[in-house]
Write an enzyme that holds these catalytic residues in place. Structure first.
Site, PDB file in Angstrom:
ATOM      1  N   ASP A 115       0.857  -1.189   0.000  1.00 17.49           N
ATOM      2  CA  ASP A 115       0.000   0.000   0.000  1.00 17.49           C
ATOM      3  C   ASP A 115       0.890   1.235   0.000  1.00 17.49           C
ATOM      4  OD1 ASP A 115      -2.747   1.272   0.393  1.00 17.49           O
ATOM      5  OD2 ASP A 115      -1.634   2.106   2.073  1.00 17.49           O
ATOM      6  N   ASP A 210      -3.397   2.413  -5.701  1.00 15.02           N
ATOM      7  CA  ASP A 210      -2.222   2.438  -4.823  1.00 15.02           C
ATOM      8  C   ASP A 210      -2.081   1.186  -3.971  1.00 15.02           C
ATOM      9  OD1 ASP A 210      -4.399   2.894  -3.245  1.00 15.02           O
ATOM     10  OD2 ASP A 210      -3.497   4.482  -2.041  1.00 15.02           O
ATOM     11  N   GLU A 211      -2.739   0.103  -4.348  1.00 16.94           N
ATOM     12  CA  GLU A 211      -2.657  -1.144  -3.585  1.00 16.94           C
ATOM     13  C   GLU A 211      -2.499  -2.333  -4.519  1.00 16.94           C
ATOM     14  OE1 GLU A 211      -5.279  -0.466   0.504  1.00 16.94           O
ATOM     15  OE2 GLU A 211      -6.039  -1.720  -1.114  1.00 16.94           O
TER      16      GLU A 211
END
Length: 532
Positions: A115, A210-211
């Site tokens: 993350d 974003d993960e």
């Protein structure tokens, strides 16, 4: 290997050679060196951590009701950590290792969750070095009616949170740097990060911009000896070899920082649930590895509201039953939970508390819908302006659909009034399409049916769903205009790819040219950081 192994070898000597007896490291200091042989856990019982024999520590606490479980509070951690965890912060201190080692097999599932830390805000600080160390808030200017999409840790320390109204964030942090953001830059950085993740394992599921989840199953042979000299023998199952996922995670974080300048956090566990909880505990910039078999011990003192799938409202309801932490649920039998809360929720609650979850990665994820929506700078009753924005959003959605090689059966339009009342309608097309004119015609009719109140409009959006392959759409021979339109959209997409979306403006969108700012990516909508 020095010494004897096997018959005639003392228990302590045998344990020492097999790596069963290692000192616990607490607060960066070596713990006690008392050695003992662990007894196997009874069949069917969840494994428990050994007692903390490292001596007293100012951050070492004992949890009531969890006899024999040693815990350590790490700097910046949200909850106490059991000594059966491997946790490493960005500055490599402190380390916490288990005395009792159960070396994972090559087939054991290990899921890593990456993350990015304050992704949008961090990207702005990388793009503008002058912003480093300053409270950066991405989502809109102080004059915008918007919400915080991302805040740097400098701003979070002052109380700014994601989804907070910009006006409130400005009151809390008047010295903050407020930016509308740039989705194209974030998307480019995200793509680069995902490419780096794919060098670790081909089994990568991007969960969001974003993960990403990564399946490390079966990679121990590859990474457990990483960094050893060429031709060296494989490492013995000592601490370094046992913690190979932590070393791999540190190398991955280093590569990402070196190539993008961005920071990230990694959680590792036997499934997605545990990996996410581990990641949350290690933020920001750390690595947390929960040993397989210690999931229940790790989650025991976590508030139920922090466990994915439960949430604050459900946790408040569970508190009425004196169920506030995962340990409370663990002490409650499954049968009682099912009788009280029903088969589905009771089983889910039981599994979450014990750290049981899915380790399956959806690698063949197929997007099921495309939506584009925006709020207006000011509430409006100008139907011409609303239709112009709807046409622009339809163009963006159809272009994304053509890039996917898909066509849509269903068109939906959403309208939100100034009093926040929201209405939406959907329509199925006669045949699937990804042409702007066909989709907009249906969207315009839906908009006219929706706008039935003498109230100004705050937001408008369009959604396309019911995808099918564009190559499967049957073009009738007596509809040559559809063939011409297809070629027209193909050429317009090429021009926009080369010169920017606003290089071609057509239809009602032309009316927006003098009213809104634009760049190569297109019109600058109110929440620029989320504008696709």
């Amino acid at each position: 290997m020095a010494g004897r192994v096997g018959k005639g070898c003392g228990k302590k000597e045998l344990g020492r050679q097999l790596g069963l007896f290692d000192p616990v490291v607490v607060d960066g200091r070596g713990g006690g060196t008392e050695q003992r042989q662990e007894k196997p856990e009874p069949a069917g019982m969840p494994p428990t951590a050994p007692p903390n024999r490292s001596g007293p520590s100012e951050r070492s606490v004992k949890m009531g009701g969890m006899r024999g479980l040693g815990w350590v509070k790490l700097p910046g951690a949200k909850a106490p950590f059991p000594a059966s965890l491997v946790v490493m912060t960005a500055d490599r201190s402190p380390r916490v290792e288990s005395r009792r080692i159960e070396l994972p097999t090559f087939e054991q599932r290990l899921i890593m969750l990456l993350d990015m830390d304050a992704f949008f805000a961090s990207a702005e600080q990388v793009a503008r070095p002058a912003l480093k160390g300053k409270p950066v808030i991405v989502g809109g200017l102080v004059t915008d009616r918007s919400v915080v999409a991302s805040a740097s840790y400098e701003a979070r320390a002052l109380g700014v949170k994601t989804a907070m109204p910009i006006a409130q964030a400005q009151r809390i942090c008047p010295q903050g740097v407020f930016l509308r953001g740039n989705y194209e830059m974030y998307s480019s950085l995200s793509k680069k990060v995902m490419e780096i993740c794919n060098t670790v394992t081909p089994l990568v599921q991007q969960a969001s911009i974003d993960e990403a989840y990564m399946d490390l199953t079966g990679t121990q042979r590859l990474y457990a000896t990483a960094g050893a000299p060429a031709g060296a023998r494989p490492m013995a199952p000592k601490a370094e070899a046992r913690n190979w996922p932590v070393g791999l995670a540190e190398r991955l974080l280093g590569t990402i920082r070196r190539e993008t300048g961005l920071g990230a956090t990694i959680g590792i566990g036997s499934n997605k649930l545990v990996a996410r909880m581990a990641m949350e505990h290690a933020k920001p910039g750390g690595v947390c590895f929960v040993w397989p078999g210690y999931e229940a011990a790790f989650l025991a003192m976590c508030p139920l509201a922090d466990i994915p799938g439960i949430g604050r409202q459900t946790a408040a309801m569970l508190a009425d039953y004196n169920l506030r932490t995962a340990a409370d649920v663990q002490k409650t039998g499954r049968e009682l939970l099912v009788v009280t809360f029903g088969e589905r929720f009771g089983q889910m609650l039981y599994d979450c508390a014990w750290g049981r979850g899915s380790a399956h990665l959806d690698l063949a994820y197929a997007q099921k819908s495309i939506s584009r929506a925006t709020s207006f700078e000011r509430d409006t009753t100008d139907m011409g302006y609303i239709k112009s924005m709807l046409y622009y959003l339809t163009e963006r959605a159809c272009r994304a659909l053509r890039q996917m090689g898909q066509a849509a059966w269903t068109v939906s339009v959403k309208l939100r009034y100034s009093d926040f009342a929201t209405v939406d309608k959907a329509r199925t097309l006669g045949e699937p399409s990804n042409h702007d004119d066909i989709v907009y015609k249906a969207a315009e009719e839906l908009l006219e049916n929706l706008y039935s109140r003498a109230v100004s409009v705050r937001l408008v959006g369009v959604q396309l769903s019911g995808f099918t392959g564009a190559d499967q759409v049957q073009l009738q021979m007596w509809q040559p205009e559809q063939v011409r339109h297809g070629r027209l959209y193909e050429m317009s997409d090429r021009i926009r790819d080369r010169y920017g979306f606003c290089a071609l403006m057509k239809g009602p969108t032309i009316e927006l040219m003098g009213k809104m700012e634009q760049d190569a990516a297109g019109l600058k909508l109110r929440t620029a950081c989320l504008t696709k």
